[in-house]
Write a protein that holds these residues in place. Structure first.
Motif, short mmCIF file in Angstrom:
data_model
loop_
_atom_site.label_atom_id
_atom_site.label_comp_id
_atom_site.label_asym_id
_atom_site.label_seq_id
_atom_site.Cartn_x
_atom_site.Cartn_y
_atom_site.Cartn_z
N ASP A 219 80.00 -4.90 -88.72
CA ASP A 219 79.44 -3.61 -89.13
C ASP A 219 78.31 -3.26 -88.16
O ASP A 219 77.13 -3.52 -88.41
N LEU A 220 78.68 -2.65 -87.05
CA LEU A 220 77.70 -2.33 -86.02
C LEU A 220 76.67 -1.32 -86.50
O LEU A 220 75.49 -1.41 -86.16
N ALA A 221 77.11 -0.36 -87.28
CA ALA A 221 76.20 0.67 -87.76
C ALA A 221 75.07 0.05 -88.59
O ALA A 221 73.90 0.44 -88.44
N ALA A 222 75.42 -0.92 -89.43
CA ALA A 222 74.39 -1.55 -90.26
C ALA A 222 73.41 -2.34 -89.41
O ALA A 222 72.20 -2.33 -89.66
N VAL A 223 73.92 -3.03 -88.41
CA VAL A 223 73.05 -3.82 -87.53
C VAL A 223 72.08 -2.92 -86.79
O VAL A 223 70.87 -3.19 -86.71
N LEU A 224 72.57 -1.84 -86.24
CA LEU A 224 71.72 -0.94 -85.47
C LEU A 224 70.74 -0.17 -86.37
O LEU A 224 69.60 0.09 -85.97
N ALA A 225 71.18 0.18 -87.56
CA ALA A 225 70.29 0.87 -88.49
C ALA A 225 69.12 -0.01 -88.90
O ALA A 225 68.03 0.48 -89.20
N GLY A 226 69.33 -1.33 -88.90
CA GLY A 226 68.28 -2.26 -89.27
C GLY A 226 67.40 -2.70 -88.13
O GLY A 226 66.51 -3.55 -88.32
N ALA A 227 67.62 -2.13 -86.91
CA ALA A 227 66.79 -2.52 -85.77
C ALA A 227 65.36 -2.03 -85.95
O ALA A 227 65.14 -0.91 -86.43
N ASP A 254 61.52 6.97 -82.41
CA ASP A 254 61.29 5.53 -82.46
C ASP A 254 62.59 4.74 -82.40
O ASP A 254 62.65 3.59 -82.83
N ALA A 255 63.63 5.37 -81.86
CA ALA A 255 64.95 4.73 -81.79
C ALA A 255 64.94 3.57 -80.80
O ALA A 255 64.17 3.57 -79.83
N PRO A 256 65.80 2.58 -81.00
CA PRO A 256 65.90 1.48 -80.04
C PRO A 256 66.52 1.96 -78.73
O PRO A 256 67.18 2.99 -78.67
N THR A 257 66.26 1.19 -77.67
CA THR A 257 66.84 1.50 -76.36
C THR A 257 67.99 0.54 -76.08
O THR A 257 67.92 -0.64 -76.43
N LEU A 258 69.03 1.04 -75.45
CA LEU A 258 70.24 0.25 -75.23
C LEU A 258 70.34 -0.20 -73.78
O LEU A 258 70.14 0.58 -72.85
N HIS A 259 70.69 -1.47 -73.59
CA HIS A 259 70.94 -2.06 -72.28
C HIS A 259 72.29 -2.77 -72.35
O HIS A 259 72.52 -3.57 -73.25
N THR A 260 73.16 -2.51 -71.39
CA THR A 260 74.48 -3.11 -71.40
C THR A 260 74.82 -3.69 -70.04
O THR A 260 74.24 -3.31 -69.02
N GLU A 261 75.77 -4.62 -70.04
CA GLU A 261 76.35 -5.11 -68.80
C GLU A 261 77.85 -5.01 -68.93
O GLU A 261 78.45 -5.57 -69.85
N ARG A 262 78.46 -4.30 -67.99
CA ARG A 262 79.90 -4.09 -68.03
C ARG A 262 80.59 -4.96 -66.98
O ARG A 262 80.09 -5.12 -65.87
N PHE A 263 81.74 -5.49 -67.38
CA PHE A 263 82.56 -6.25 -66.44
C PHE A 263 83.67 -5.39 -65.85
O PHE A 263 84.52 -5.86 -65.13
N ALA A 264 83.65 -4.12 -66.18
CA ALA A 264 84.60 -3.15 -65.63
C ALA A 264 83.90 -1.81 -65.59
O ALA A 264 82.93 -1.59 -66.30
N PRO A 265 84.37 -0.87 -64.77
CA PRO A 265 83.71 0.43 -64.70
C PRO A 265 83.84 1.18 -66.01
O PRO A 265 84.82 1.05 -66.72
N ALA A 266 82.79 1.97 -66.34
CA ALA A 266 82.83 2.74 -67.58
C ALA A 266 83.91 3.79 -67.56
O ALA A 266 84.43 4.18 -68.60
N ALA A 267 84.28 4.27 -66.40
CA ALA A 267 85.36 5.24 -66.25
C ALA A 267 86.05 4.95 -64.93
O ALA A 267 85.46 4.37 -64.02
N PRO A 268 87.32 5.35 -64.79
CA PRO A 268 88.00 5.10 -63.52
C PRO A 268 87.24 5.71 -62.35
O PRO A 268 86.71 6.81 -62.45
N ALA A 269 87.17 4.97 -61.27
CA ALA A 269 86.51 5.49 -60.07
C ALA A 269 87.27 6.70 -59.54
O ALA A 269 88.49 6.76 -59.64
N PRO A 270 86.58 7.69 -59.00
CA PRO A 270 87.26 8.87 -58.47
C PRO A 270 88.28 8.48 -57.40
O PRO A 270 88.06 7.56 -56.62
N ALA A 271 89.37 9.19 -57.40
CA ALA A 271 90.43 8.89 -56.43
C ALA A 271 89.98 9.29 -55.03
O ALA A 271 89.00 10.02 -54.85
N GLY A 272 90.73 8.80 -54.04
CA GLY A 272 90.40 9.11 -52.66
C GLY A 272 90.65 10.58 -52.37
O GLY A 272 90.01 11.46 -52.91
N GLY A 273 91.62 10.86 -51.52
CA GLY A 273 91.97 12.24 -51.27
C GLY A 273 90.89 13.04 -50.58
O GLY A 273 90.79 14.25 -50.80
N SER A 274 90.06 12.39 -49.79
CA SER A 274 88.99 13.08 -49.09
C SER A 274 89.31 13.17 -47.61
O SER A 274 90.24 12.52 -47.12
#
Length: 361
Positions: A219-227, A254-274
């Motif tokens: 229950d992620l919502a409950a965990v974050l609401a209790g931060a 007074d909201a918490p701040t989020l820090h993440t580490e990704r092992f993959a890109p958050a979105a596909p990298a833009p294609a070439g075509g330049s």
């Protein structure tokens, strides 16, 4: 309630100031000037030195997870959140978070889960790295540092616990309140579980373990609401977990701040075509042509430097970061900060905004 909130803000600010001052003094010999991180890829650049380390201990940490202790001499120090580039016997480069003790000299500890449908790196670790194996290591680097806070909420999914574990130890040593939500497919598949529960202490509720085969999804919502107000939330794990945490993070002053580490890109990298362009390699004395359908990385490896290090080819790992001496860059990554983009690029995805770039290679 207003009085309590004021107390939390004042106490938190004082703690942040003390820890920030200590961190800056330790990080930079030129304090109060800020310490700048050097790019680590490229030949001969400070921070990119490759070291030969020996696997001195191999442990089955959990189902499908092996822990490796790598030993060598004069190893650079590191802080929680850091990772190393591990050059596997095939030449493949993969990034693994350091999960040992930063105060332990002469060794690095990593853990990796076998990904059956992955790109082959984890299988190579599991099948070919045994006690006595010598491997090449670069780094460490840290793009997931533990910042100063008066309280922490840690959220880890599966092997995402590896960068979080040293953070837990540091928060405990410094007496900063912390809580951890640790999820996985099953308790048997979750590494370092016994150590984490011991660290939390008997009779406390600081650690919540959610095994999907027993408890379903957390229950992620409950965990974050209790931060606590102004807490720092550190999350590492599968992409759906990090996306869900970001979506559920409470709003407000007074909201918490989020820090993440990704092992993959958050979105596909833009294609070439330049448009095609040229890249001058200033130290090498060569100029390579980059076609419209080829990355800078591939062009340089094919035409000039076949051993140039790289890994993800998607603009998120940072292995191929190079310094730009001249030319305008079309940045196409999700990794570099604005300051880093002033004088560097990731050559696996980014391109020129004109007909020429000059790189410190």
């Amino acid at each position: 309630m207003p009085r309590m909130r004021t107390f939390l803000v004042v106490a938190g600010a004082a703690l942040l100031a003390r820890r920030a001052l200590r961190s800056r003094v330790a990080a930079s010999p030129l304090w109060p000037m800020p310490a700048l991180e050097n790019p680590t890829s490229g030949r001969g650049r400070k921070g990119s030195q490759a070291r030969q380390l020996t696997v001195t201990e191999r442990t089955e940490e959990a189902e499908g997870v092996v822990r490796l202790r790598l030993e060598g001499t004069e190893l650079p120090s590191w802080e929680p959140g850091a990772h190393i580039d591990l050059v596997l016997p095939s030449g493949t480069v993969r990034q693994y978070s350091l999960c040992g003790e930063p105060a332990t000299p002469g060794s690095y500890t990593i853990a990796t889960r076998l990904i059956e449908d992955g790109r082959g790196g984890s299988r190579e670790v599991h099948e070919q790295l045994h006690e006595g194996t010598v491997v090449e290591v670069r780094g460490p680097r840290n793009r997931f540092p533990l910042g100063d806070s008066h309280a922490y909420v840690f959220i880890a999914g599966g092997i995402g616990i590896t960068p979080i574990l040293p953070m837990l130890r540091q928060a405990e040593r410094e007496g900063v309140p912390w809580r951890l939500l640790y999820g996985g497919r099953s308790r048997a598949s979750m590494p370092f579980l016994a150590e984490i529960e011991k660290l939390a202490g008997a009779g406390t509720d600081r650690v919540t373990v959610v095994a999907e085969d027993e408890d379903g999804r957390p229950d992620l919502a409950a965990v974050l609401a209790g931060a606590p107000p102004y807490a720092a939330v550190y999350c590492c794990g599968p992409e759906p977990l990090m996306d869900a945490v970001a979506a559920l993070l409470p709003d407000g002053p007074d909201a918490p701040t989020l820090h993440t580490e990704r092992f993959a890109p958050a979105a596909p990298a833009p294609a070439g075509g330049s448009a095609p362009f040229e890249v001058e390699l200033r130290r090498t004395g060569r100029t390579v042509s980059v076609p419209s359908d080829t990355s800078v990385l591939r062009a340089i490896r094919d035409q000039a430097l076949p051993d140039l290090p790289y890994s993800c080819e998607q603009g998120f790992c940072g292995t191929c970061q190079q310094r730009v001496l001249a030319g305008e860059v079309d940045h196409r990554d999700d990794l570099l900060t604005d300051a880093e983009r002033d004088d560097s690029l990731l050559i696996c995805v980014s391109r020129a905004r004109g007909d020429r770039l000059v790189l410190d290679l």
